[in-house]
Design a protein around this motif. Sequence first.
Motif, PDB file in Angstrom:
ATOM      1  N   ALA A   6       0.837  -1.203   0.000  1.00  0.00           N
ATOM      2  CA  ALA A   6       0.000   0.000   0.000  1.00  0.00           C
ATOM      3  C   ALA A   6       0.872   1.253   0.000  1.00  0.00           C
ATOM      4  CB  ALA A   6      -0.928  -0.001   1.205  1.00  0.00           C
ATOM      5  N   ARG A   7       1.968   1.231   0.732  1.00  0.00           N
ATOM      6  CA  ARG A   7       2.872   2.383   0.780  1.00  0.00           C
ATOM      7  C   ARG A   7       3.522   2.625  -0.588  1.00  0.00           C
ATOM      8  NH1 ARG A   7       3.876   7.196   2.646  1.00  0.00           N
ATOM      9  NH2 ARG A   7       6.072   7.646   2.821  1.00  0.00           N
ATOM     10  N   GLU A   8       3.930   1.546  -1.251  1.00  0.00           N
ATOM     11  CA  GLU A   8       4.533   1.667  -2.572  1.00  0.00           C
ATOM     12  C   GLU A   8       3.525   2.200  -3.592  1.00  0.00           C
ATOM     13  OE1 GLU A   8       8.005  -1.650  -2.921  1.00  0.00           O
ATOM     14  OE2 GLU A   8       5.945  -2.380  -2.873  1.00  0.00           O
ATOM     15  N   ILE A  12       4.097   5.553  -5.758  1.00  0.00           N
ATOM     16  CA  ILE A  12       4.049   5.505  -7.223  1.00  0.00           C
ATOM     17  C   ILE A  12       2.997   6.472  -7.750  1.00  0.00           C
ATOM     18  CG2 ILE A  12       3.422   4.037  -9.181  1.00  0.00           C
ATOM     19  CD1 ILE A  12       4.805   1.728  -7.667  1.00  0.00           C
ATOM     20  N   SER A  13       1.876   6.567  -7.060  1.00  0.00           N
ATOM     21  CA  SER A  13       0.782   7.421  -7.534  1.00  0.00           C
ATOM     22  C   SER A  13       1.021   8.899  -7.281  1.00  0.00           C
ATOM     23  CB  SER A  13      -0.526   7.020  -6.853  1.00  0.00           C
ATOM     24  OG  SER A  13      -0.851   5.701  -7.187  1.00  0.00           O
ATOM     25  N   ASN A  14       1.792   9.244  -6.258  1.00  0.00           N
ATOM     26  CA  ASN A  14       1.876  10.633  -5.834  1.00  0.00           C
ATOM     27  C   ASN A  14       3.261  11.263  -5.922  1.00  0.00           C
ATOM     28  OD1 ASN A  14      -0.919  10.969  -4.992  1.00  0.00           O
ATOM     29  ND2 ASN A  14      -0.400   9.404  -3.506  1.00  0.00           N
ATOM     30  N   PRO A  20      10.921   4.755 -12.478  1.00  0.00           N
ATOM     31  CA  PRO A  20      11.521   3.443 -12.755  1.00  0.00           C
ATOM     32  C   PRO A  20      10.489   2.374 -13.099  1.00  0.00           C
ATOM     33  CG  PRO A  20      12.462   4.377 -10.774  1.00  0.00           C
ATOM     34  CD  PRO A  20      11.317   5.248 -11.168  1.00  0.00           C
ATOM     35  N   VAL A  21       9.303   2.476 -12.516  1.00  0.00           N
ATOM     36  CA  VAL A  21       8.245   1.511 -12.825  1.00  0.00           C
ATOM     37  C   VAL A  21       7.813   1.674 -14.279  1.00  0.00           C
ATOM     38  CG1 VAL A  21       5.908   0.778 -12.235  1.00  0.00           C
ATOM     39  CG2 VAL A  21       7.500   1.423 -10.425  1.00  0.00           C
ATOM     40  N   ILE A  22       7.684   2.923 -14.733  1.00  0.00           N
ATOM     41  CA  ILE A  22       7.312   3.198 -16.120  1.00  0.00           C
ATOM     42  C   ILE A  22       8.401   2.704 -17.076  1.00  0.00           C
ATOM     43  CG2 ILE A  22       6.999   5.060 -17.793  1.00  0.00           C
ATOM     44  CD1 ILE A  22       5.553   6.620 -15.581  1.00  0.00           C
ATOM     45  N   LEU A  23       9.661   2.833 -16.666  1.00  0.00           N
ATOM     46  CA  LEU A  23      10.793   2.502 -17.532  1.00  0.00           C
ATOM     47  C   LEU A  23      11.203   1.033 -17.478  1.00  0.00           C
ATOM     48  CD1 LEU A  23      12.956   5.654 -16.839  1.00  0.00           C
ATOM     49  CD2 LEU A  23      11.735   5.098 -18.932  1.00  0.00           C
ATOM     50  N   GLN A  24      10.452   0.186 -16.815  1.00  0.00           N
ATOM     51  CA  GLN A  24      10.806  -1.236 -16.768  1.00  0.00           C
ATOM     52  C   GLN A  24      10.858  -1.799 -18.179  1.00  0.00           C
ATOM     53  OE1 GLN A  24       8.211  -3.451 -14.216  1.00  0.00           O
ATOM     54  NE2 GLN A  24       9.262  -2.787 -12.376  1.00  0.00           N
ATOM     55  N   GLY A  25      11.928  -2.541 -18.455  1.00  0.00           N
ATOM     56  CA  GLY A  25      12.107  -3.140 -19.771  1.00  0.00           C
ATOM     57  C   GLY A  25      12.785  -2.223 -20.776  1.00  0.00           C
ATOM     58  N   ARG A  26      13.158  -1.036 -20.371  1.00  0.00           N
ATOM     59  CA  ARG A  26      13.813  -0.077 -21.264  1.00  0.00           C
ATOM     60  C   ARG A  26      15.242   0.187 -20.798  1.00  0.00           C
ATOM     61  NH1 ARG A  26       9.541   3.888 -23.718  1.00  0.00           N
ATOM     62  NH2 ARG A  26      11.426   4.491 -24.806  1.00  0.00           N
ATOM     63  N   HIS A  48       9.809   2.272  -4.089  1.00  0.00           N
ATOM     64  CA  HIS A  48      10.784   3.094  -3.375  1.00  0.00           C
ATOM     65  C   HIS A  48      11.941   3.502  -4.275  1.00  0.00           C
ATOM     66  CE1 HIS A  48       8.750   2.312   0.405  1.00  0.00           C
ATOM     67  NE2 HIS A  48       8.756   1.031   0.113  1.00  0.00           N
ATOM     68  N   MET A  49      11.868   3.208  -5.570  1.00  0.00           N
ATOM     69  CA  MET A  49      12.875   3.508  -6.595  1.00  0.00           C
ATOM     70  C   MET A  49      14.099   2.598  -6.518  1.00  0.00           C
ATOM     71  SD  MET A  49      12.866   7.592  -7.243  1.00  0.00           S
ATOM     72  CE  MET A  49      13.859   7.509  -8.706  1.00  0.00           C
TER      73      MET A  49
END
Length: 147
Positions: A6-8, A12-14, A20-26, A48-49
């Motif tokens: 829930a904390r993650e 991620i949302s705020n 880094p989550v968006i850039l996964q696989g790049r 948490h990056m």
Amino acid sequence: MHNFSAREKYLISNTLNCLPVILQGRAVLIDLRNETSVAGIISIADGHMTCELTDAVFIDRNGQYHAFDHFMIRNRMIRLLHLPPDLDIGHELAQLHRKPARRAKTNAKRTFKQKRAEERHKETLESIKSQRKADQPKEDLSQLGKN
């Protein structure tokens, strides 16, 4: 996809911890706080990056290259995350922050935190849009009068 706590999910949302989550696989280049850099493909990223890179190349202070199959970077060590130029960050943020499906109306009010988070998200998207407009080449006004 990774199951986030829930904390993650909140981070991620705020915050910009979503990058880094968006850039996964790049393939990305990450500058570290100790004046070194790491280039590689982000295979796993958490809220948490903290990033795990595959096929990584570590670039030390002297400019020497060291290859690694797997390389982990803790969130505290990240100074700068270079975004690929072909990434449409506005679109990615909009996809990440989709509104949930409508539920039956309740009498519950939004909290102050929810309102502030939504306002900041809107401000970020607006600043990205205005930056894009400023970066687009201006049309020559003399050519407009001849048509």
